[in-house]
Design an enzyme around this catalytic site. Structure first.
Site, PDB file in Angstrom:
ATOM      1  NE  ARG A  20      -7.197  -2.807  -5.414  1.00  0.00           N
ATOM      2  CZ  ARG A  20      -6.145  -2.243  -4.804  1.00  0.00           C
ATOM      3  NH1 ARG A  20      -5.665  -1.092  -5.245  1.00  0.00           N
ATOM      4  NH2 ARG A  20      -5.589  -2.828  -3.765  1.00  0.00           N
ATOM      5  CG  ASP A  23      -1.892   5.295   1.769  1.00  0.00           C
ATOM      6  OD1 ASP A  23      -0.846   4.756   2.163  1.00  0.00           O
ATOM      7  OD2 ASP A  23      -2.579   4.830   0.842  1.00  0.00           O
ATOM      8  NE  ARG A  81       7.020   1.150  -0.479  1.00  0.00           N
ATOM      9  CZ  ARG A  81       5.784   1.514  -0.808  1.00  0.00           C
ATOM     10  NH1 ARG A  81       5.584   2.258  -1.876  1.00  0.00           N
ATOM     11  NH2 ARG A  81       4.763   1.131  -0.076  1.00  0.00           N
ATOM     12  N   GLY A 127       4.369   1.267  -5.919  1.00  0.00           N
ATOM     13  CA  GLY A 127       4.347  -0.025  -5.218  1.00  0.00           C
ATOM     14  C   GLY A 127       3.118  -0.831  -5.594  1.00  0.00           C
ATOM     15  CE  LYS A 176      -1.231   6.586  -4.992  1.00  0.00           C
ATOM     16  NZ  LYS A 176      -0.431   5.374  -4.833  1.00  0.00           N
ATOM     17  CB  SER A 177      -6.575   2.129  -4.182  1.00  0.00           C
ATOM     18  OG  SER A 177      -5.538   2.414  -3.292  1.00  0.00           O
ATOM     19  CB  SER A 235      -0.360  -5.631   2.779  1.00  0.00           C
ATOM     20  OG  SER A 235      -0.157  -5.280   1.436  1.00  0.00           O
TER      21      SER A 235
HETATM   22  C1  S3P Z   1      -2.705   0.260  -1.465  1.00  0.00           C
HETATM   23  C2  S3P Z   1      -2.532  -0.346  -0.256  1.00  0.00           C
HETATM   24  C3  S3P Z   1      -1.737   0.226   0.829  1.00  0.00           C
HETATM   25  C4  S3P Z   1      -1.507   1.718   0.632  1.00  0.00           C
HETATM   26  C5  S3P Z   1      -1.088   2.037  -0.764  1.00  0.00           C
HETATM   27  C6  S3P Z   1      -2.144   1.600  -1.753  1.00  0.00           C
HETATM   28  C7  S3P Z   1      -3.512  -0.407  -2.502  1.00  0.00           C
HETATM   29  O1  S3P Z   1      -0.471  -0.393   0.862  1.00  0.00           O
HETATM   30  O2  S3P Z   1      -0.562   2.190   1.551  1.00  0.00           O
HETATM   31  O3  S3P Z   1      -0.873   3.426  -0.920  1.00  0.00           O
HETATM   32  O4  S3P Z   1      -3.924   0.253  -3.473  1.00  0.00           O
HETATM   33  O5  S3P Z   1      -3.758  -1.608  -2.353  1.00  0.00           O
HETATM   34  P1  S3P Z   1      -0.220  -1.762   1.673  1.00  0.00           P
HETATM   35  O6  S3P Z   1      -0.908  -2.854   0.947  1.00  0.00           O
HETATM   36  O7  S3P Z   1       1.280  -1.929   1.663  1.00  0.00           O
HETATM   37  O8  S3P Z   1      -0.773  -1.517   3.039  1.00  0.00           O
END
Ligand code: S3P
Length: 455
Positions: A45, A339, A140, A112, A40-41, A187
């Site tokens: 990107r 996570d 959030r 988020g 997902k991350s 973060s």
């Molecule tokens: C993420 C970073 C993390 C993670 C989120 C995905 C990302 O959050 O918990 O599920 O893709 O950069 P934080 O940046 O709030 O730690």
């Protein structure tokens, strides 16, 4: 075996009938091989940088879940041509200056990462955008990104409650200047938002981190030809460069999705599963290190071809049934498994001895308060779990008893709580009911099908 398929079918039914509980009645021994949809991350990107580069990019193994679709739809609303063809996503990049103002507010659902990374991009645009979020994301905190982006020159307003900022957010960007920023919170979303804004700034942008977080943005920026220097505790971006598409990106399997199956296989006697082509980014693989320390039998095989696929390491995992032991997880490890903490808590309940997880406060501001959601559920299953607080630092202490008992469980609308509780219920003695499973569509709509395939 047909038992679990029946209960999995009940779970599937749940998707169309969110109010009906499902029952986890029949146990099974997980065995087989799985390949999971892309991380997902990395997917967020890949979409964003493909959109900001010149040329076409083909994204392979792209995960079609609510969160990645939120980014895809947001970029489409900003004028980027994106097509889905078979299992591929094709992005026609429009260059750094090519995004267009959206005629209406952009809805990012509950993603988020979409909201925070998009703010970084929009900080560089000389037009105004309003971003609206779903119910969970609207609760959030947003000042963690708004504050540094304002320092760079973006004008941002948001809903304010008790000194914190929340969506909806309105941003007008353009004329940014590079900054040196010492991140107060570990973060990757904040770091990434600043780096993305840095692409449009005058002068260098540098982010210092006290605790390292996932580096997907840095790796992806490099792949797109950005001028970026990564040191042990900082990242420096020099913006004077157009982004160039690498043409094709294969997104390795999501380790956060894999974590549920890793723990399931470790907990169920006689289980053995193989997970292929999973992302092994060191900033994400904390769950493997910690579970190994707990004596989980996990074999990691990285072939030469897998060492770096599109700048991201990947490999195959073989997990066999294990007798787990308690451990201590330190604050510096938390970003690499943030996570996976809910499923790690489940593993700790089945381990022998005590597990202490230190520095978990960030769990309070995820899709739900995951300290609360997990403590409530695991206590119902008979776990001995406590939360201690020393100043702002919260720790979780679990006295593992090698077992949990079935119970009435709640997802709290959170995908990772829901999937963790399904694993806990499958490994527990007796029956469990979970109130809602539809929330898994946020990151893993195929969760139940994959589970069924191991039965
Ligand atoms: C993420 C970073 C993390 C993670 C989120 C995905 C990302 O959050 O918990 O599920 O893709 O950069 P934080 O940046 O709030 O730690």
């Amino acid at each position: 075996m047909s038992g679990i398929i029946k209960s999995a079918k009940r779970l599937e039914t749940k998707f169309s009938h969110p109010s009906i509980s499902f029952l986890i009645k029949h146990k099974f021994i997980p065995s087989g091989r799985i390949i999971l949809a892309g991380d997902k991350s990395i997917a967020h990107r890949a979409l964003i940088l493909s959109a900001l580069s010149r040329g076409k990019t083909i994204l392979k193994n792209f995960p079609l879940h609510d969160d990645s679709l939120a980014t895809l739809n947001a970029l489409s609303a900003l004028g980027v041509k994106i097509r889905r063809k078979g299992g591929l996503v094709l992005v026609k990049g429009c260059g750094k200056g090519g995004l267009k103002a959206s005629g209406k507010p952009i809805f990012v659902n509950n993603s988020g990462t979409t909201l925070r990374l998009l703010l970084g991009v929009l900080a560089g645009m000389d037009f105004k955008t309003k971003i609206v979020a779903g119910e969970y994301l609207s609760r959030r905190p947003m000042s963690r990104v708004n504050v540094p982006l304002r320092l760079m020159g973006a004008r941002i307003t948001a809903r304010i409650k008790n000194n914190e900022e929340y969506a909806p957010v309105v941003i007008s960007g353009g004329k940014l200047k590079g900054i040196v920023y010492h991140a107060k919170i570990a973060s990757a979303q904040v770091k990434s938002a600043i780096l993305l804004a840095g692409l449009f700034a005058k002068g260098k942008t540098r982010v210092f981190e006290r605790l390292s977080t996932r580096d997907h943005t840095e790796r992806m920026l490099k792949m797109f030809g950005a001028n970026i220097i990564v040191n042990s505790n900082s990242v420096t971006l020099n913006p004077n460069q157009d982004l160039v598409s690498p043409g094709e990106i294969y997104i390795p399997g999501d380790i956060s999705s894999a974590a549920f199956f890793i723990v399931l296989a470790a907990l169920i006697p006689k289980a053995r599963i193989i997970i292929e082509q999973v992302s092994l980014n060191p900033g994400r693989s904390g769950i493997i290190n910690v579970l190994k320390r707990m004596q989980a039998k996990i074999k990691v095989v990285v072939s030469k071809a897998d060492q770096l696929v599109n700048f991201e390491p990947q490999g195959n995992l073989t997990i066999s049934s294990s007798k787990l032991k308690g451990t201590v997880v330190y604050p510096k490890e938390i970003p690499s498994l943030v996570d996976e903490l809910p499923i790690l808590m489940v593993a700790a309940c089945f381990a022998g001895g005590r597990t202490i997880i230190k520095g978990v406060s960030e769990l309070r501001v995820k899709e739900t308060d995951r300290i609360n959601s997990m403590v409530v559920n695991l206590r119902k299953m008979g776990a001995e779990i406590r939360v201690t607080k020393v100043g702002p630092v919260e720790n979780i202490i679990i006295q593992g008893r090698g077992r949990l008992c079935g119970s009435e469980l709640k997802s709290f609308g959170d995908h990772r709580t829901a999937m963790s509780m399904v694993v806990a219920a499958l490994a527990a003695e007796g029956e469990s009911r979970l109130d809602d499973i539809s929330c898994v569509s946020k990151s893993f709509p195929g969760f139940l099908k994959t589970l069924e395939s191991l039965a």
